[in-house]
Scaffold this motif. Structure first.
Motif, PDB file in Angstrom:
ATOM      1  N   CYS A 282     -14.794   4.092  -3.193  1.00 30.45           N
ATOM      2  CA  CYS A 282     -15.837   3.410  -2.426  1.00 30.45           C
ATOM      3  C   CYS A 282     -17.006   4.346  -2.149  1.00 30.45           C
TER       4      CYS A 282
ATOM      5  N   LEU B   7      -7.708  -5.800  -0.940  1.00 33.96           N
ATOM      6  CA  LEU B   7      -8.507  -5.126   0.081  1.00 33.96           C
ATOM      7  C   LEU B   7      -9.781  -5.884   0.385  1.00 33.96           C
TER       8      LEU B   7
ATOM      9  N   CYS C 246     -13.074  -0.928  -4.822  1.00 29.83           N
ATOM     10  CA  CYS C 246     -11.824  -0.576  -4.139  1.00 29.83           C
ATOM     11  C   CYS C 246     -10.667  -1.413  -4.665  1.00 29.83           C
ATOM     12  N   VAL C 247     -10.928  -2.701  -4.825  1.00 29.35           N
ATOM     13  CA  VAL C 247      -9.876  -3.604  -5.296  1.00 29.35           C
ATOM     14  C   VAL C 247      -9.446  -3.209  -6.703  1.00 29.35           C
TER      15      VAL C 247
ATOM     16  N   CYS D  93      -8.387  10.658  -5.673  1.00 30.16           N
ATOM     17  CA  CYS D  93      -7.347   9.851  -5.033  1.00 30.16           C
ATOM     18  C   CYS D  93      -5.985  10.326  -5.524  1.00 30.16           C
TER      19      CYS D  93
ATOM     20  N   CYS E 294       0.831  -1.213   0.000  1.00 29.80           N
ATOM     21  CA  CYS E 294       0.000   0.000   0.000  1.00 29.80           C
ATOM     22  C   CYS E 294       0.860   1.254   0.000  1.00 29.80           C
TER      23      CYS E 294
ATOM     24  N   CYS F  55     -20.686  -2.622   3.359  1.00 29.09           N
ATOM     25  CA  CYS F  55     -20.016  -2.984   2.110  1.00 29.09           C
ATOM     26  C   CYS F  55     -20.890  -3.938   1.305  1.00 29.09           C
TER      27      CYS F  55
ATOM     28  N   CYS G 146      -8.673   3.392  -2.985  1.00 32.76           N
ATOM     29  CA  CYS G 146      -9.725   2.492  -2.479  1.00 32.76           C
ATOM     30  C   CYS G 146     -10.818   3.296  -1.792  1.00 32.76           C
ATOM     31  N   ARG G 147     -10.381   4.201  -0.929  1.00 29.31           N
ATOM     32  CA  ARG G 147     -11.331   5.020  -0.188  1.00 29.31           C
ATOM     33  C   ARG G 147     -12.150   5.886  -1.136  1.00 29.31           C
TER      34      ARG G 147
ATOM     35  N   HIS H 244      -6.267   0.231   6.991  1.00 32.86           N
ATOM     36  CA  HIS H 244      -7.063  -0.802   6.322  1.00 32.86           C
ATOM     37  C   HIS H 244      -8.066  -1.455   7.271  1.00 32.86           C
TER      38      HIS H 244
ATOM     39  N   CYS I 195      -7.335   0.063  -6.783  1.00 32.42           N
ATOM     40  CA  CYS I 195      -5.998   0.048  -6.179  1.00 32.42           C
ATOM     41  C   CYS I 195      -4.937  -0.180  -7.244  1.00 32.42           C
TER      42      CYS I 195
END
Lengths: 386, 279, 445
Positions: free
Chosen positions: A286, A344, A334-335, C315, A276, A328, A282-283, A317, A338
């Motif tokens: 989401c 994740l 998110c995956v 991001c 990471c 969720c 990811c955040r 995480h 990344c």
């Protein structure tokens, strides 16, 4: 990208959305358009009928578009929603982040979306110049031994699928021979290799499928104002939300990890976290991470440091997963967002399993009531609550 | 090893409570190392990064004047984590200081001119460095008339009261003190700074005006200065931005291609007009 | 030594030999399926005992190109193990194969400007700030931050190397030279690898770069494919010195008889590779970014930005993976357990608490709202509109204005890894088109 003619679904989607905008029934349609790279889509915000001609829907539509809803200022928002997108739209309503009346859900039945990292892994030093999905009809009845087989369930009755169909097949085991997982749909890839020589390949649909799609419990929308089927037919929603998943959720991946020793799990977690870079893709991808100020950004009190310190990244995480417990929908956005390939999903899946095992709860199927962790019983047998 | 982020250690000699609400304190500090004390030379308008170890750093303008030898003064409003920690410190505590950073008020080009200082609240802090520089016996003769208009929301919000008295007594300054709203003990002027500016109505001829205060005050002060005939080039101000490195590298304090920490914090209104409205 | 040709099978020996004198960094197999993640320290294997053959040219089970890609893939993305471990522990023999992947995920900048690095350590006695007598606080350089041993990077792409010439302007300026960066730059020799077949995301020529550009490099290597009858199953690297340091490196290798001088046909092969790469990359390039500033100067308030930012998630994938992005944060990292407030000693007497910790520089991103948030709550760049505009303006307008170069090397990482396919090449072309329509003039007027 190949100059493929748009699919029946895409054609209807464009016409339908152009109509919605033309009639002023919505101010914006949030959908997908063709991206700038092979097998890539990009979010599109259509605000006039002409914009609607850019819309598409296929297995490259990897983002969870509901993430844009809280950010948009438009009064009436239509969202092109896969099953998982529609579940987050429900969740937003449940969590009072938006009002149901503000949303117009254009449900599309989804067969799963691509995980670009798997594509990259396949490509290695090969360059991809063109990619598309090809339907190969009449090639055997059913694939064998592939993970997640038969996930599609109602594939043959796409048109009636989505809202009504979904309720009709609740809990039913999928029939054979109709899902995409049987190898009827292939990824066709073309490009050149590291020496400039052309190559072409055809991969099974499953090969590049996002992991979360392999365990998807609801491929059609749980709630929709309209559903556009694979053959371009439209079915009006009945204003109800699906009662639950269309198949028993499978948590084999979680069970496998749970079976490992604590040392092994710790090692695996450390290994994931070590990748990471805290870019927070990811955040940001989401829909559930809509906090005005994320705990990682708080300066007083400061919960975690800003460096790449291992424990800080772990806390990020873990806290992120816990904040999403009971919320969720396992869309996998998110995956897929990344860039570093951190797995994740597993933490989220573990919490999802707990929600399912303990409370028979899967997020995104309710528009009313209280979120799973918005409730507690005063006579809860566990005394830690009070 | 040149480490531009390494602060020098300084000792807090004196802490002065400035406001009634005790949200502004002035810290007089001296470097522990004599050599650093000699080396640290600055001009009015520059700032330093102040460290409280274990908490962090923040950019604070130097409010003392280079003519005041041997120590530095910083006036700090309690706002965030760092400034709160600083407020909790005591005389004798050690802090870190690096700098000085940024540009400074164009002192040379101000020589022979009438100077009009317009300050609001804690915004007087950076102006004070220049005011005391100009008022210093060795420098006073190089500048013409000095006008100071200073105001705050209430009498309790006025800073440097211990020094304002001295300025009021000086005959070589036109000093106008005002508060937005007075209290029982206040017998002075009431009125917003921009309004008082119009009452004082300084002439733009051979003048430079230097202003600092809350953004809303600066906005109206500039409007009024233009009405009075000041050109944008005659209006000098100093900006605040979120900063980290102080040396033009960390990337957050830019307005267009200008970095407030390096190319600023002092800008003329003429320069600001050429920059994007992003501050 | 101006040029040296080695067989690819000798790469491991070459890197092992270099490891005796330098810390050698190579593109690292990915922690995730999909490509090298960054640069890692090369760990030489023990050399085979004399008489025992090492991996031979004839041992082709791992060497053949096409089969190699497939064997790599068969262990990835599939099945329960997802091939993670397998990718992580790729044998070094596969390195030449990995080097053919176009780019690492993380850029070269990480070796010079790491994700996080301590910039100072401190030790404070007393409850707050010292012993009250002017002693008790010390600041110092944390240990182990600066590299001790000189370094060689093998296999950096020309765009990544060019990015260092961008970062030099920021970190090696005259006013505030940053020796964290400068010392790493000075003790690192970079052997680049030209791009025979650029990726579909590559656009270095639009930023003044080239698939075989030498900016920032000490040596440029050409990946010469195997030719029938040349006795190699994988082909060769032809390394050409760019700087004196590069010459010295090649001289060192040459003394160890690890290669030979290039032939005329090798030179011709290099030229052919360059030409082919330039031709390939020329298709689909965006507008030249070097004149973009002229347009950007006039469109700060153009409605374009409002539509552009809409899909941006906010991001930092683009900025963290950008080889030229250099914004950072400085954060305080007190040692765990250290207490500012002090406490009672076990004996009951007043304890003199001691606070230690480090101050750390971390990558930061203009895409984050907190990046510019004032303590007062005011934010000069409050929404995605201002933040995306800042990123584009900084790269193509502000940076050129300040330093005479665009802050983009066309590596395409942001294109590839943006979760929503916000493609900077498209942005560049849109902006260039705005200039072409005279919008720039009308807006600024």
């Amino acid at each position: 990208m190949s100059a493929q003619s748009p699919s029946a679904l895409t054609k209807t989607l464009r016409e339908f959305c152009a109509g919605l905008l033309d009639e002023g029934r919505v101010d914006v349609v949030v959908g997908f358009g063709r991206g700038t790279l092979p097998l890539r889509s990009t979010p599109v915000f259509a605000r006039n009928p002409d914009d609607a001609s850019r819309l598409i829907f296929d297995a490259t539509c990897e983002n969870n578009l509901s993430v844009f809803v809280p950010k948009l200022k438009d009064k009436r928002i239509a969202v092109v929603a896969k099953g998982c997108d529609s579940r987050w739209l429900n969740q937003y309503i449940l969590e009072r982040q938006t009002e149901g009346e503000r949303l117009y859900v254009i449900g599309v039945r989804c067969q799963g979306v691509i995980d670009r990292k798997k594509l990259d892994a396949y490509l290695g030093s090969r360059r991809l110049l063109e990619g598309r999905l090809e339907e190969i009809r009449g090639q055997g009845e059913c694939g064998e031994g592939l993970e997640g087989e038969g996930a599609g369930g109602t594939g043959g009755v796409e048109g009636a699928g989505g809202v009504k169909g979904a309720e009709g097949v609740e809990g039913a085991r999928p029939g054979p021979g109709v899902s995409v997982s049987d190898g009827h749909i292939k990824w066709h890839l073309e490009g050149n290799d590291a020496e400039g020589r052309p190559w072409a390949a055809s991969l099974d649909f499953e090969d590049l499928l996002s992991d979360s799609c392999k365990v998807c419990v609801k491929k059609g929308p749980v709630y929709a104002d309209v559903v556009i089927g694979e053959n371009g037919e439209t079915v009006k929603g009945n204003g109800e939300t699906a009662k639950g998943p269309e198949r028993e959720p499978s948590f084999d991946d979680v069970k496998e990890v749970e079976g490992a020793s604590i040392e092994e799990r710790w090692k695996a977690f450390r290994s994931e976290v070590s990748k990471c870079i805290r870019c927070y893709a990811c955040r940001q991808a989401c829909p559930g991470c809509y906090c005005k100020e994320c705990f990682v950004d708080r300066s007083a009190p400061r919960w975690i440091g800003g460096s790449d310190d291992e424990t800080d990244t772990m806390v990020f995480h873990l806290m992120r997963a816990m904040h999403l417990a009971g919320r969720c929908v396992d869309c996998g956005a998110c995956v897929r967002a990344c860039p570093m390939g951190v797995d994740l999903g597993l933490l989220n899946r573990k919490l999802q399993k707990d929600g399912w095992v303990l409370f028979h709860h899967i997020a995104g199927f309710e528009r009313e009531g209280k979120p799973l962790f918005g409730t507690f019983l005063p006579d809860d047998p566990n005394d830690f609550i009070l | 090893m040149r480490n531009p982020y390494l602060p020098d250690i300084a000792r807090i000699e004196k802490i002065i409570q400035e406001t009634a609400a005790n949200d502004v304190k002035t810290f007089r500090v001296t470097f522990v190392d004599d050599e650093v004390r000699e080396r640290f030379s600055y001009r009015p308008g520059q700032f330093s990064e102040i460290s409280v170890f274990g908490v962090g750093e923040a950019p604070i303008s130097i409010t003392s004047s280079p003519t005041q030898k041997g120590y530095l003064e910083f006036s700090v409003k309690k706002m965030g984590v760092l400034t709160t920690a600083l407020h909790h410190s005591a005389e004798g505590d050690l802090i870190g200081i690096r700098g000085p950073y940024g540009n400074w008020f164009p002192v040379e080009s101000m020589e022979g001119k009438n100077l009009v200082f317009i300050g609001g609240g804690i915004g007087l802090a950076p102006l004070r460095s220049l005011i005391n520089y100009v008022l210093d016996d060795e420098n006073r003769g190089r500048f013409n008339d000095v006008t100071i208009i200073y105001g705050a929301r209430s009498p309790g919000d006025l800073v440097f009261k211990w020094e304002l008295e001295k300025w009021e007594k000086r005959r070589d300054i036109d000093f106008y003190l005002t508060v937005d709203k007075g209290d029982a003990g206040w017998s002075g002027r009431e009125g917003f700074v921009p309004t008082v500016l119009m009452e004082v109505s300084p002439s733009p001829e051979n003048a430079v005006t230097i202003t600092c205060g809350p953004p809303i005050m600066i906005k109206f002060v500039i409007q009024n200065l233009l009405k009075l005939g000041f050109t944008p080039a005659q209006i000098v101000t100093t900006l605040e931005m979120r900063m980290k490195c102080g040396v033009g590298k960390c990337g957050r304090c830019n307005i267009g291609s200008k970095y407030v920490c390096k190319d600023g914090p002092v800008f003329t209104y003429e320069e600001l007009q050429r920059m994007p409205q992003e501050y | 030594m101006a040029a040296l040709k080695i067989t690819k099978m000798a790469l491991n020996s070459v890197l092992a030999l270099m490891s005796e004198r330098w810390d050698v960094f190579v593109p690292s197999p990915s922690p995730a399926p999909g490509g090298p993640s960054g640069f890692r320290l090369f760990e030489p294997r023990p050399m085979p005992a004399p008489g025992k053959p090492g991996p031979s040219e004839r041992d082709s089970s791992v060497n053949r190109q096409t089969c190699d890609e497939d064997t790599l893939w068969n262990g990835t993305g599939q099945g329960g193990q997802k091939g993670r471990d397998r990718e992580n522990h790729l044998p070094e023999e596969r390195l030449p194969q990995f080097l053919r992947r176009v780019l690492t995920v993380k850029p070269l900048k990480e070796l010079f400007f790491p994700r996080s690095e301590p910039i100072l350590g401190y030790c404070v006695d007393g409850a707050f700030g010292g012993n009250g007598d002017g002693t008790g606080v010390s600041v110092f350089m944390p240990e182990g931050v600066l590299p001790g041993k000189p370094r060689v990077v093998f296999g950096a792409r020309p765009c990544d190397a060019a990015s260092l010439t961008v970062l030099d302007r920021v970190f090696a300026d005259e006013a505030y030279p940053d020796d964290f960066y400068i010392s790493r730059r000075k003790n690192t020799i970079i052997v680049g690898l030209g791009c025979n077949v650029p990726a579909p995301t590559c656009f270095c020529p639009a930023t003044g770069g080239d698939p075989f550009g030498t900016a920032g490099l000490d040596v440029l290597a050409y990946d010469l494919p195997a030719l029938d009858g040349d006795g190699s199953s994988q082909g060769h690297y032809l390394m050409k010195a760019v700087t004196r340091e590069g010459e010295a490196l090649l001289g060192f290798l040459s003394e160890a008889h690890l290669g030979e001088g290039p032939s005329e046909s090798d030179e011709r092969a290099c030229m052919a590779l360059e030409e082919r790469a330039r031709k390939a990359i020329a298709a689909g390039l965006p507008a030249d970014t070097q004149s973009l500033g002229r347009v950007l100067g006039g469109i700060f308030n153009h409605p374009y930005w409002a539509t552009l930012h809409e899909k941006c998630l906010g991001c930092a994938a683009c900025t963290y993976l950008c080889p030229t992005c250099h914004c950072f944060d400085i954060s305080e990292e007190p040692d765990p357990g250290a207490s500012r407030s002090g406490g009672e000693s076990p004996k009951g007497g007043p304890e003199r608490p001691r606070l230690t910790g480090v101050r750390v520089r971390n990558w930061d991103s203009c895409m984050f709202p907190i990046f510019t948030l004032h303590t007062s709550g005011h934010n000069p760049r409050p929404t995605g509109l201002e933040r995306v505009r800042q990123r584009v303006m900084h790269k193509f307008y502000y940076f050129p204005e300040n330093f005479g170069a665009v802050a983009c090397v066309g590596c395409g990482r942001c294109v590839k890894y943006c979760p929503v396919n916000l493609d900077i090449r498209e942005v560049i072309s849109h902006i260039a088109a705005l200039g072409g329509t005279g919008v720039a003039e009308s807006i600024s007027a």
